[in-house]
Design a protein around this motif. Structure first.
Motif, mmCIF file in Angstrom:
data_model
loop_
_atom_site.group_PDB
_atom_site.id
_atom_site.type_symbol
_atom_site.label_atom_id
_atom_site.label_comp_id
_atom_site.label_asym_id
_atom_site.label_seq_id
_atom_site.Cartn_x
_atom_site.Cartn_y
_atom_site.Cartn_z
ATOM 1 N N HIS A 92 5.548 11.277 8.322
ATOM 2 C CA HIS A 92 6.782 10.589 8.730
ATOM 3 C C HIS A 92 7.164 9.547 7.685
ATOM 4 N N ALA A 93 8.332 9.701 7.095
ATOM 5 C CA ALA A 93 8.820 8.724 6.129
ATOM 6 C C ALA A 93 9.308 7.480 6.850
ATOM 7 N N GLY A 94 8.973 6.320 6.320
ATOM 8 C CA GLY A 94 9.419 5.076 6.932
ATOM 9 C C GLY A 94 10.917 4.873 6.781
ATOM 10 N N SER A 132 0.866 -1.169 0.000
ATOM 11 C CA SER A 132 0.000 0.000 0.000
ATOM 12 C C SER A 132 0.906 1.223 0.000
ATOM 13 N N ASP A 133 0.310 2.395 -0.010
ATOM 14 C CA ASP A 133 1.126 3.608 0.038
ATOM 15 C C ASP A 133 1.906 3.713 1.347
ATOM 16 N N GLU A 134 1.453 2.994 2.380
ATOM 17 C CA GLU A 134 2.074 3.110 3.701
ATOM 18 C C GLU A 134 3.080 2.018 4.011
ATOM 19 N N LEU A 135 2.906 0.822 3.438
ATOM 20 C CA LEU A 135 3.723 -0.308 3.877
ATOM 21 C C LEU A 135 3.775 -1.374 2.787
ATOM 22 N N ARG A 136 4.961 -1.960 2.609
ATOM 23 C CA ARG A 136 5.131 -3.132 1.747
ATOM 24 C C ARG A 136 5.691 -4.271 2.586
ATOM 25 N N THR A 137 5.153 -5.457 2.370
ATOM 26 C CA THR A 137 5.733 -6.645 3.009
ATOM 27 C C THR A 137 5.858 -7.750 1.971
ATOM 28 N N ALA A 160 8.783 0.773 9.416
ATOM 29 C CA ALA A 160 8.772 0.847 7.958
ATOM 30 C C ALA A 160 7.583 1.635 7.407
ATOM 31 N N ARG A 161 6.576 1.856 8.219
ATOM 32 C CA ARG A 161 5.361 2.520 7.734
ATOM 33 C C ARG A 161 5.642 3.949 7.279
ATOM 34 N N HIS A 162 5.136 4.289 6.115
ATOM 35 C CA HIS A 162 5.316 5.627 5.548
ATOM 36 C C HIS A 162 4.008 6.396 5.632
ATOM 37 N N TYR A 207 -4.390 -4.436 8.326
ATOM 38 C CA TYR A 207 -4.889 -3.612 9.422
ATOM 39 C C TYR A 207 -4.953 -2.138 9.009
ATOM 40 N N LEU A 208 -4.034 -1.722 8.149
ATOM 41 C CA LEU A 208 -4.023 -0.335 7.691
ATOM 42 C C LEU A 208 -5.157 -0.044 6.716
#
Length: 342
Positions: free
Chosen positions: A270-272, A167-172, A264-266, A291-292
């Motif tokens: 706040h940049a991850g 997502s725009d906030e997190l990659r796993t 890691a969340r962006h 969850y996001l």
């Protein structure tokens, strides 16, 4: 410019209706896309999303992928595959539905591998229905891996793939995908972790245009606490990280799994610290992204000689046919696919 195929998914689930909603509500993003499936099933889906004050969605039968460009905006082009069943009951697991879903994926995979389409976006399928249909693969990822290996004439082991949820906030990215937890722990080996890092590095290097900053989650609480809570970090993860660094990759870890995803969340504020987190098993990596917000997450298959994305939710049999399913994740999957084929 080539088109993008969107498979209908399990026809008993929400797949067909979110495909219809995407064509209706995001016409600019869906330009040059077409649905692969059964015409009657997708027409039923277009009818189930009709609401007062909202224009109905026309459905157009096309003969080839390139015909999608001739279909006007807010109209769903459908490529009918031969042999598919007509509409099946909503919300019921069936072999017929599982076979139809698999046939659509196989057609789209082969079209992408042969260069007839730019990418495929897959609507959700149902693993129990796949099994009932006699499909010997538990999900999209493994089915696509088999098709790609067969196309290139190599053994399955020579076509390693990994799942990334982004997502725009997190990659796993996951070291293993659809395994029992017991088997997934056994898969935490130096070789599997290094291979996952190599696949992830190569994929994100292309999409980001630079080397990705990769964090590696530990398997055990507190990343093992120096062996107090398990030796997987010492025996497998640390050596794999060292191997990756020796190959020039920007890798950090193993890091405590209960905090690495937050690091890691962006966000806009706040940049991850990292571009991606390598997770040791399925739920460890997917729960944080989901969850996001499942409306923002996209499933991307890494390691294939084709581009494939998917929404990060399932078939939702409990609401299928009601016209209430959210198409946002599917639209996002199309957006990501477009980025990856540029």
């Amino acid at each position: 410019m080539q088109t993008i195929a969107i498979t209908q998914g399990d026809p008993a689930g929400i797949g067909p209706e979110i495909v219809a909603k995407a064509f209706r509500d995001a016409p600019d993003m869906l330009r040059g896309c077409f649905a692969v499936g059964d015409l009657a099933t997708l027409r039923r889906a277009a009818q189930c999303i009709v609401r007062p004050g909202v224009p109905e969605l026309p459905v157009a039968l096309i003969a080839s992928p390139d015909d999608a460009w001739q279909v006007p905006s807010r109209c769903m082009p459908v490529l009918q595959l031969p042999g598919l069943p007509g509409p099946v009951p909503w919300g019921q697991v069936s072999a017929a539905a599982g076979r139809a879903a698999a046939d659509c994926v196989v057609w789209a995979a082969r079209a992408a591998l042969q260069g007839h389409i730019a990418a495929l976006v897959t609507a959700p399928l149902h693993k129990e229905a796949l099994s009932a249909a006699g499909v010997s693969f538990p999900g999209h990822t493994e089915l696509l891996q088999a098709e790609a290996a067969a196309h290139q004439g190599v053994p399955l082991a020579a076509m390693p793939v990994r799942m990334m949820l982004a997502s725009d906030e997190l990659r796993t990215v996951l070291v293993s995908i659809h395994l029992s937890l017991r088997d997934a722990i056994a898969a935490v080996t130096r070789e599997n972790i290094l291979q996952t890092l190599q696949i992830t590095h190569a994929a994100l290097l292309r999409s980001l245009g630079r080397a990705p900053r990769m964090a590696v989650a530990g398997l055990n609480p507190h990343a093992g606490e120096g062996g107090l809570f398990g030796r997987e970090e010492i025996d497998s993860i640390v050596p794999a990280v060292a191997d990756a660094r020796a190959l020039g990759m920007d890798v950090h870890g193993p890091l405590a799994p209960d905090t690495v995803f937050m690091r890691a969340r962006h966000t806009p504020q706040h940049a991850g610290e990292f571009d991606v987190v390598l997770a040791m098993y399925h739920d460890q990596g997917l729960i944080p992204v989901k969850y996001l917000g499942v409306d923002k997450g996209v499933n991307v298959t890494l390691g294939l000689p084709l581009v494939r994305t998917s929404p990060d939710h399932g078939t939702a049999f409990d609401i299928a046919g009601q016209g209430v399913a959210d198409a946002a994740s599917l639209v996002e999957a199309v957006r990501v696919a477009r980025q990856m084929v540029r």
